[in-house]
Design an enzyme around this catalytic site. Structure first.
Site, PDB file in Angstrom:
ATOM      1  N   ARG A  55       0.800  -1.153  -0.091  1.00 25.26           N
ATOM      2  CA  ARG A  55      -0.084   0.051   0.079  1.00 25.26           C
ATOM      3  C   ARG A  55       0.820   1.291   0.133  1.00 25.26           C
ATOM      4  NH1 ARG A  55      -2.896  -4.058   2.130  1.00 25.26           N
ATOM      5  NH2 ARG A  55      -0.610  -4.382   2.992  1.00 25.26           N
ATOM      6  N   THR A  56       1.673   1.536   0.965  1.00 22.65           N
ATOM      7  CA  THR A  56       2.464   2.602   1.112  1.00 22.65           C
ATOM      8  C   THR A  56       3.286   2.804  -0.120  1.00 22.65           C
ATOM      9  OG1 THR A  56       2.648   2.151   3.475  1.00 22.65           O
ATOM     10  CG2 THR A  56       3.935   3.629   2.672  1.00 22.65           C
ATOM     11  N   LYS A  83      24.360  -5.725  -1.048  1.00 20.80           N
ATOM     12  CA  LYS A  83      25.918  -6.049  -1.388  1.00 20.80           C
ATOM     13  C   LYS A  83      26.873  -5.451  -0.161  1.00 20.80           C
ATOM     14  CE  LYS A  83      25.481  -5.547  -6.197  1.00 20.80           C
ATOM     15  NZ  LYS A  83      25.780  -4.677  -7.378  1.00 20.80           N
ATOM     16  N   HIS A 133       4.743   6.221  11.815  1.00 24.47           N
ATOM     17  CA  HIS A 133       4.305   5.786  10.329  1.00 24.47           C
ATOM     18  C   HIS A 133       3.292   7.059  10.070  1.00 24.47           C
ATOM     19  CE1 HIS A 133       2.933   4.294   6.717  1.00 24.47           C
ATOM     20  NE2 HIS A 133       2.957   3.010   6.972  1.00 24.47           N
TER      21      HIS A 133
HETATM   22  N1  ASP Z   1       1.590  -1.431   6.985  1.00 26.01           N
HETATM   23  C1  ASP Z   1       1.746  -1.039   8.205  1.00 26.01           C
HETATM   24  C2  ASP Z   1       3.249  -0.738   8.542  1.00 26.01           C
HETATM   25  O1  ASP Z   1       4.112  -0.673   7.815  1.00 26.01           O
HETATM   26  C3  ASP Z   1       0.998  -2.122   9.101  1.00 26.01           C
HETATM   27  C4  ASP Z   1       1.733  -3.652   9.110  1.00 26.01           C
HETATM   28  O2  ASP Z   1       2.630  -3.938   8.459  1.00 26.01           O
HETATM   29  O3  ASP Z   1       1.297  -4.371  10.056  1.00 26.01           O
HETATM   30  O4  ASP Z   1       3.526  -0.706   9.758  1.00 26.01           O
END
Ligand code: ASP
Length: 302
Positions: A55-56, A83, A133
């Site tokens: 997603r991100t 590396k 985050h």
């Molecule tokens: N995508 C979110 C994070 O990167 C939550 C998760 O990975 O559980 O923190």
């Protein structure tokens, strides 16, 4: 130090409100996709991900492209870190290519803060270890505003692996700036007492029913297996005590919304009935990720 976005803790409430107001302007009309702008034409953004992401990473890419910027993504396994190059050397190398901003995800808490002191380029934190985050908390806030109209004085339960969750920390900082009451809930081994002291008005409980009673928002978290040596309890037992099921929803406020930053594990922290129900805002969160990241990239670069 160039102005980037490193965390929610150091943002003022007004700054959060400004980002959210701008994000709202980037939301698409129903049935349409995100509009294209030229605001960042000629700018180059490097998306540097040392940890897995769907997603991100994708939504930073789409957000940058919708604003007319050039963006290239580098993942840990495809970079020279595999590396043996140090993080500082990798970043110095990328810095020498003069990108206009770096979006970065790293397993070490504080890595983006360290680099932003080191490089004269804005750094956007896309998740640092167990620390923060920030864009997740902003997109969560936008989703809450869409569904509930406001962020003020909400009662929010955050349930799961609190100990290792950067999502929980960023949300706690953000919600508490708006007078939110946050209840943290999870297995005792994943619910450190110190988390109750990072912001005012936080309650802790290992009892899921107690956590959910009368809340406006339920945020579920994935168990972060990658951040702990010992696997916590097995999936079935975890689901029995901390999995969100339809019977829990009746305990919350009638208009409760269910959120999860993803990736979701059905049958571990959430049942399919809840994840796919009308109460679930999980896909709205994903969609809002693009609008929020457009607002953040614009703020950092325009
Ligand atoms: N995508 C979110 C994070 O990167 C939550 C998760 O990975 O559980 O923190």
């Amino acid at each position: 130090m160039a102005a980037g976005l490193l965390d929610i803790e150091s943002l003022r409430r007004e700054e959060i409100e400004t980002i959210l107001a701008r994000s709202k302007e980037f939301q698409p009309e129903p049935g349409h996709t995100f509009k294209r702008f030229d605001t960042l034409r000629g700018r180059t953004i490097v998306n540097l991900f040392f940890e897995a992401s769907t997603r991100t990473r994708t939504s930073f890419e789409i957000a940058a492209k919708r604003l007319g910027a050039d963006i290239l993504s580098i993942t840990g396994s495809s970079s020279s870190v595999s590396k043996g190059e140090s993080l500082v050397d990798t970043l110095n190398t990328l810095g020498a290519m003069r990108p206009d901003a770096i979006v970065m995800r790293h397993s070490a808490s504080g890595a983006p803060h360290f680099l932003s002191r080191h490089l004269p380029i804005p750094i956007v934190n896309a998740g640092d270890g167990t620390h923060e985050h920030p864009t997740q908390a902003l997109l969560d806030a936008l989703t809450i505003i869409d569904r509930r109209g406001s962020l003020e004085e909400l009662r929010v339960a955050i349930i799961g692996d609190i100990a290792h969750s950067r999502v929980a920390r960023s949300n706690i900082f953000l919600l508490s700036k708006f007078g939110g009451r946050v209840v943290l809930c999870g297995p005792a081994s994943l619910l450190p007492r110190e988390m109750g002291r990072i912001a005012p008005g936080i309650e802790l409980t290992c009892d899921m029913e107690e956590a959910i009673r009368d809340v406006d928002v339920i945020m579920m978290l994935r168990v972060q297996f990658e951040r702990q040596e010992e696997a916590p309890i097995g999936a079935n037992e975890y689901f029995r005590f901390f999995g969100l099921r339809p019977e829990h929803i009746a305990l919350a406020r009638p208009d409760v919304i269910v959120m999860h930053p993803g990736p979701i594990n059905r049958g571990r922290e959430i049942s399919s009935e809840v994840a796919d129900s009308q109460r679930s805002a999980i896909l709205n969160q994903v969609e809002n990720g693009i609008a929020v990241r457009m607002a953040v990239l614009e703020r950092v670069l325009a």
